[in-house]
Write a protein that holds these residues in place. Structure first.
Motif, PDB file in Angstrom:
ATOM      1  N   TYR A 143      18.648  -5.803  -8.453  1.00 27.98           N
ATOM      2  CA  TYR A 143      18.138  -4.262  -8.854  1.00 27.98           C
ATOM      3  C   TYR A 143      16.747  -4.284  -8.751  1.00 27.98           C
ATOM      4  O   TYR A 143      16.157  -3.076  -8.276  1.00 27.98           O
ATOM      5  CB  TYR A 143      18.884  -3.949 -10.157  1.00 27.98           C
ATOM      6  N   GLN A 144      16.134  -4.978  -9.451  1.00 28.20           N
ATOM      7  CA  GLN A 144      14.598  -4.999  -9.526  1.00 28.20           C
ATOM      8  C   GLN A 144      14.001  -4.884  -7.860  1.00 28.20           C
ATOM      9  O   GLN A 144      13.120  -4.245  -7.757  1.00 28.20           O
ATOM     10  CB  GLN A 144      13.754  -5.945 -10.248  1.00 28.20           C
ATOM     11  N   ALA A 145      14.582  -5.584  -7.345  1.00 33.62           N
ATOM     12  CA  ALA A 145      14.073  -5.795  -5.986  1.00 33.62           C
ATOM     13  C   ALA A 145      14.221  -4.704  -4.971  1.00 33.62           C
ATOM     14  O   ALA A 145      13.540  -4.334  -4.243  1.00 33.62           O
ATOM     15  CB  ALA A 145      14.881  -7.107  -5.245  1.00 33.62           C
ATOM     16  N   HIS A 146      15.400  -3.843  -5.275  1.00 30.15           N
ATOM     17  CA  HIS A 146      15.848  -2.968  -4.704  1.00 30.15           C
ATOM     18  C   HIS A 146      14.711  -1.761  -4.988  1.00 30.15           C
ATOM     19  O   HIS A 146      14.294  -0.971  -4.226  1.00 30.15           O
ATOM     20  CB  HIS A 146      17.064  -2.384  -4.831  1.00 30.15           C
ATOM     21  N   VAL A 147      14.498  -1.721  -6.215  1.00 35.30           N
ATOM     22  CA  VAL A 147      13.360  -0.652  -6.813  1.00 35.30           C
ATOM     23  C   VAL A 147      12.181  -0.898  -6.334  1.00 35.30           C
ATOM     24  O   VAL A 147      11.464  -0.001  -5.849  1.00 35.30           O
ATOM     25  CB  VAL A 147      13.398  -0.731  -8.443  1.00 35.30           C
ATOM     26  N   ALA A 148      11.710  -2.193  -6.252  1.00 32.02           N
ATOM     27  CA  ALA A 148      10.305  -2.565  -5.846  1.00 32.02           C
ATOM     28  C   ALA A 148      10.193  -2.115  -4.366  1.00 32.02           C
ATOM     29  O   ALA A 148       8.949  -1.629  -3.747  1.00 32.02           O
ATOM     30  CB  ALA A 148      10.075  -4.172  -6.087  1.00 32.02           C
ATOM     31  N   ALA A 149      11.416  -2.485  -3.498  1.00 30.69           N
ATOM     32  CA  ALA A 149      10.969  -2.179  -2.186  1.00 30.69           C
ATOM     33  C   ALA A 149      10.785  -0.642  -2.061  1.00 30.69           C
ATOM     34  O   ALA A 149      10.075  -0.314  -1.172  1.00 30.69           O
ATOM     35  CB  ALA A 149      12.578  -2.528  -1.611  1.00 30.69           C
ATOM     36  N   ILE A 150      11.395   0.189  -2.458  1.00 33.64           N
ATOM     37  CA  ILE A 150      11.317   1.706  -2.561  1.00 33.64           C
ATOM     38  C   ILE A 150       9.710   2.067  -3.096  1.00 33.64           C
ATOM     39  O   ILE A 150       9.091   2.692  -2.487  1.00 33.64           O
ATOM     40  CB  ILE A 150      12.363   2.689  -3.455  1.00 33.64           C
ATOM     41  N   ALA A 151       9.436   1.292  -4.190  1.00 32.82           N
ATOM     42  CA  ALA A 151       8.170   1.629  -4.810  1.00 32.82           C
ATOM     43  C   ALA A 151       6.794   1.030  -3.958  1.00 32.82           C
ATOM     44  O   ALA A 151       5.815   1.770  -3.898  1.00 32.82           O
ATOM     45  CB  ALA A 151       8.084   1.094  -6.146  1.00 32.82           C
ATOM     46  N   ALA A 152       7.253   0.131  -2.988  1.00 35.87           N
ATOM     47  CA  ALA A 152       6.253  -0.442  -2.180  1.00 35.87           C
ATOM     48  C   ALA A 152       6.346   0.102  -0.845  1.00 35.87           C
ATOM     49  O   ALA A 152       5.625  -0.350   0.101  1.00 35.87           O
ATOM     50  CB  ALA A 152       6.335  -2.112  -2.282  1.00 35.87           C
TER      51      ALA A 152
END
Length: 121
Positions: free
Chosen positions: A76-85
């Motif tokens: 989940y964190q990786a999905h959120v990080a991809a959007i944020a970055a």
């Protein structure tokens, strides 16, 4: 009693045609470049909305149906990080272990409200 604003190291980053100050603690210098040549990731959590988080949770549960607490799941964190970055999910997964861990720590701090986001107390 007057509140004083905290001074935060920041870098001016171009986002959507307008300059925005991104706190230095949201910039990750990578040990090796991304496929597009970038050598750092800017985690702009201001662009993450509730819709984004729900979409990321749905995608994460496709990859790992056993997720109980999304904020603690690296998927989940990786999905959120991809959007944020503003990068692909696979780019986050392909980071070196050191870089991946740094990104997950920043993202988890954002999700749990424990990370320093340059807010005024």
């Amino acid at each position: 009693m007057k509140k004083e604003a905290k001074v935060v190291d920041a870098e001016i980053v171009e986002t959507s045609g307008k300059a925005a100050a991104i706190p230095a603690n949201q910039i990750i210098d990578l040990s090796r470049a991304l496929p597009d040549g970038r050598t750092s990731l800017v985690l702009d959590f201001d662009k993450v909305t509730g819709y984004t988080l729900l979409r990321c949770e749905k995608e994460a549960k496709k990859d790992d149906a056993s997720i109980v607490v999304p904020a603690l799941s690296q998927v989940y964190q990786a999905h959120v990080a991809a959007i944020a970055a503003d990068v692909k999910y696979d780019d986050i997964l392909a980071l070196s272990a050191k870089d991946f861990t740094a990104v997950m720590i920043k993202t988890q701090g954002f999700l749990l409200g424990t990370g320093s986001q340059g807010q005024v107390d």
